[in-house]
Design a protein around this motif. Structure first.
Motif, PDB file in Angstrom:
ATOM      1  N   SER A  93      47.238  39.976  47.496  1.00 34.15           N
ATOM      2  CA  SER A  93      46.756  38.780  46.797  1.00 34.15           C
ATOM      3  C   SER A  93      45.448  39.056  46.051  1.00 34.15           C
ATOM      4  N   SER A  94      44.628  39.958  46.565  1.00 32.84           N
ATOM      5  CA  SER A  94      43.418  40.364  45.831  1.00 32.84           C
ATOM      6  C   SER A  94      43.791  41.061  44.528  1.00 32.84           C
ATOM      7  N   ALA A  95      44.768  41.950  44.604  1.00 31.88           N
ATOM      8  CA  ALA A  95      45.214  42.652  43.401  1.00 31.88           C
ATOM      9  C   ALA A  95      45.817  41.684  42.388  1.00 31.88           C
ATOM     10  N   VAL A  96      46.614  40.735  42.858  1.00 34.24           N
ATOM     11  CA  VAL A  96      47.204  39.734  41.964  1.00 34.24           C
ATOM     12  C   VAL A  96      46.112  38.890  41.314  1.00 34.24           C
ATOM     13  N   TYR A  97      45.086  38.536  42.086  1.00 32.39           N
ATOM     14  CA  TYR A  97      43.971  37.757  41.538  1.00 32.39           C
ATOM     15  C   TYR A  97      43.337  38.496  40.359  1.00 32.39           C
ATOM     16  N   TYR A  98      43.061  39.785  40.530  1.00 23.50           N
ATOM     17  CA  TYR A  98      42.406  40.529  39.453  1.00 23.50           C
ATOM     18  C   TYR A  98      43.335  40.799  38.278  1.00 23.50           C
ATOM     19  N   VAL A  99      44.615  40.984  38.533  1.00 23.98           N
ATOM     20  CA  VAL A  99      45.569  41.143  37.427  1.00 23.98           C
ATOM     21  C   VAL A  99      45.621  39.863  36.601  1.00 23.98           C
ATOM     22  N   LEU A 100      45.714  38.732  37.296  1.00 17.19           N
ATOM     23  CA  LEU A 100      45.731  37.450  36.586  1.00 17.19           C
ATOM     24  C   LEU A 100      44.424  37.209  35.841  1.00 17.19           C
ATOM     25  N   ARG A 101      43.321  37.573  36.457  1.00 14.47           N
ATOM     26  CA  ARG A 101      42.009  37.354  35.847  1.00 14.47           C
ATOM     27  C   ARG A 101      41.832  38.205  34.588  1.00 14.47           C
ATOM     28  N   HIS A 102      42.360  39.425  34.624  1.00 14.74           N
ATOM     29  CA  HIS A 102      42.167  40.334  33.495  1.00 14.74           C
ATOM     30  C   HIS A 102      43.171  40.075  32.360  1.00 14.74           C
ATOM     31  N   TRP A 103      44.467  39.945  32.696  1.00 14.00           N
ATOM     32  CA  TRP A 103      45.480  39.855  31.655  1.00 14.00           C
ATOM     33  C   TRP A 103      45.939  38.427  31.363  1.00 14.00           C
ATOM     34  N   PHE A 104      45.778  37.525  32.300  1.00 14.12           N
ATOM     35  CA  PHE A 104      46.211  36.143  32.098  1.00 14.12           C
ATOM     36  C   PHE A 104      45.071  35.201  32.490  1.00 14.12           C
ATOM     37  N   ALA A 105      43.986  35.279  31.772  1.00  8.28           N
ATOM     38  CA  ALA A 105      42.767  34.531  32.115  1.00  8.28           C
ATOM     39  C   ALA A 105      42.980  33.023  32.086  1.00  8.28           C
ATOM     40  N   GLU A 106      43.952  32.556  31.307  1.00  8.45           N
ATOM     41  CA  GLU A 106      44.178  31.116  31.228  1.00  8.45           C
ATOM     42  C   GLU A 106      45.017  30.585  32.394  1.00  8.45           C
ATOM     43  N   ALA A 107      45.559  31.444  33.233  1.00 10.12           N
ATOM     44  CA  ALA A 107      46.386  31.037  34.374  1.00 10.12           C
ATOM     45  C   ALA A 107      45.504  30.757  35.596  1.00 10.12           C
ATOM     46  N   LEU A 108      44.653  29.747  35.479  1.00  9.44           N
ATOM     47  CA  LEU A 108      43.683  29.450  36.528  1.00  9.44           C
ATOM     48  C   LEU A 108      44.350  28.949  37.812  1.00  9.44           C
ATOM     49  N   HIS A 109      45.447  28.228  37.686  1.00  9.62           N
ATOM     50  CA  HIS A 109      46.139  27.734  38.880  1.00  9.62           C
ATOM     51  C   HIS A 109      46.730  28.893  39.687  1.00  9.62           C
ATOM     52  N   TRP A 110      47.225  29.905  39.000  1.00 11.66           N
ATOM     53  CA  TRP A 110      47.777  31.068  39.703  1.00 11.66           C
ATOM     54  C   TRP A 110      46.667  31.887  40.354  1.00 11.66           C
ATOM     55  N   GLN A 111      45.514  31.953  39.694  1.00 21.01           N
ATOM     56  CA  GLN A 111      44.369  32.624  40.310  1.00 21.01           C
ATOM     57  C   GLN A 111      43.941  31.892  41.573  1.00 21.01           C
ATOM     58  N   LEU A 112      43.894  30.573  41.508  1.00 18.58           N
ATOM     59  CA  LEU A 112      43.530  29.782  42.684  1.00 18.58           C
ATOM     60  C   LEU A 112      44.557  29.959  43.799  1.00 18.58           C
ATOM     61  N   LEU A 113      45.832  30.037  43.437  1.00 17.83           N
ATOM     62  CA  LEU A 113      46.864  30.253  44.449  1.00 17.83           C
ATOM     63  C   LEU A 113      46.682  31.601  45.143  1.00 17.83           C
ATOM     64  N   SER A 114      46.408  32.647  44.390  1.00 19.35           N
ATOM     65  CA  SER A 114      46.202  33.952  45.015  1.00 19.35           C
ATOM     66  C   SER A 114      44.931  33.954  45.865  1.00 19.35           C
ATOM     67  N   TYR A 115      43.908  33.228  45.434  1.00 22.11           N
ATOM     68  CA  TYR A 115      42.683  33.087  46.235  1.00 22.11           C
ATOM     69  C   TYR A 115      42.993  32.376  47.550  1.00 22.11           C
ATOM     70  N   LEU A 116      43.791  31.317  47.481  1.00 21.84           N
ATOM     71  CA  LEU A 116      44.142  30.566  48.681  1.00 21.84           C
ATOM     72  C   LEU A 116      45.028  31.378  49.624  1.00 21.84           C
ATOM     73  N   VAL A 117      45.926  32.190  49.085  1.00 17.39           N
ATOM     74  CA  VAL A 117      46.741  33.082  49.923  1.00 17.39           C
ATOM     75  C   VAL A 117      45.843  34.095  50.623  1.00 17.39           C
ATOM     76  N   LEU A 118      44.865  34.608  49.909  1.00 15.23           N
ATOM     77  CA  LEU A 118      43.901  35.529  50.508  1.00 15.23           C
ATOM     78  C   LEU A 118      43.139  34.848  51.637  1.00 15.23           C
ATOM     79  N   ALA A 119      42.656  33.646  51.403  1.00 13.79           N
ATOM     80  CA  ALA A 119      41.905  32.925  52.435  1.00 13.79           C
ATOM     81  C   ALA A 119      42.792  32.562  53.621  1.00 13.79           C
ATOM     82  N   LEU A 120      44.021  32.156  53.365  1.00 13.73           N
ATOM     83  CA  LEU A 120      44.937  31.794  54.448  1.00 13.73           C
ATOM     84  C   LEU A 120      45.297  33.003  55.294  1.00 13.73           C
TER      85      LEU A 120
END
Length: 138
Positions: A93-120
């Protein structure tokens, strides 16, 4: 009571820092900043940068915990033990967060989802015993 081995201390410290940091940022810090009446753009910028730093720190701590797990148990515990599975999920989920942040910066909901999966996964990891103490993995 006998003293904890170094691996158990490293495990608990790393876990406290990364899981506590992730939870503290979103449940306490951002809520307090929102209630203070600061500019929303400032809060968004702070949340964006702090989240990125904490996800990187969480990934580094998860790698450290994986090393402790392998040394205390065995390599097969990475996929057979729930602790190894949770740590692998955290790294993914950390890797997915950074992939989304770098290549799909407008996908904020998906970044939040990967952050929440990491926290969970971190919160579920807190419920597991420390490697080398308690029950042994099969």
């Amino acid at each position: 009571m006998r003293p904890l081995p170094a691996g158990a201390i490293i495990w608990q410290l790393a876990q406290t820092l990364w899981v506590g940091g992730l939870v503290l940022l979103h449940l306490a810090t951002l809520a307090v900043l929102d209630q203070t009446g600061l500019a929303p753009l400032f809060i968004d910028q702070f949340a964006n940068r702090a989240s990125a730093l904490l996800v990187g720190f969480a990934a580094a701590c998860a790698v450290l915990q994986l090393v402790v797990l392998v040394r205390a148990e065995r390599v097969s515990s990475l996929w057979l033990d729930l602790r190894g599975q949770l740590l692998s999920t955290a790294l993914l989920s950390s890797a997915v967060y950074y992939v989304l942040r770098h290549w799909f910066a407008e996908a904020l909901h998906w970044q939040l989802l990967s952050y929440l999966v990491l926290a969970l996964s971190g919160l579920l990891l807190v419920l597991q015993p420390v490697p080398g103490r308690g029950r042994r993995a099969r």
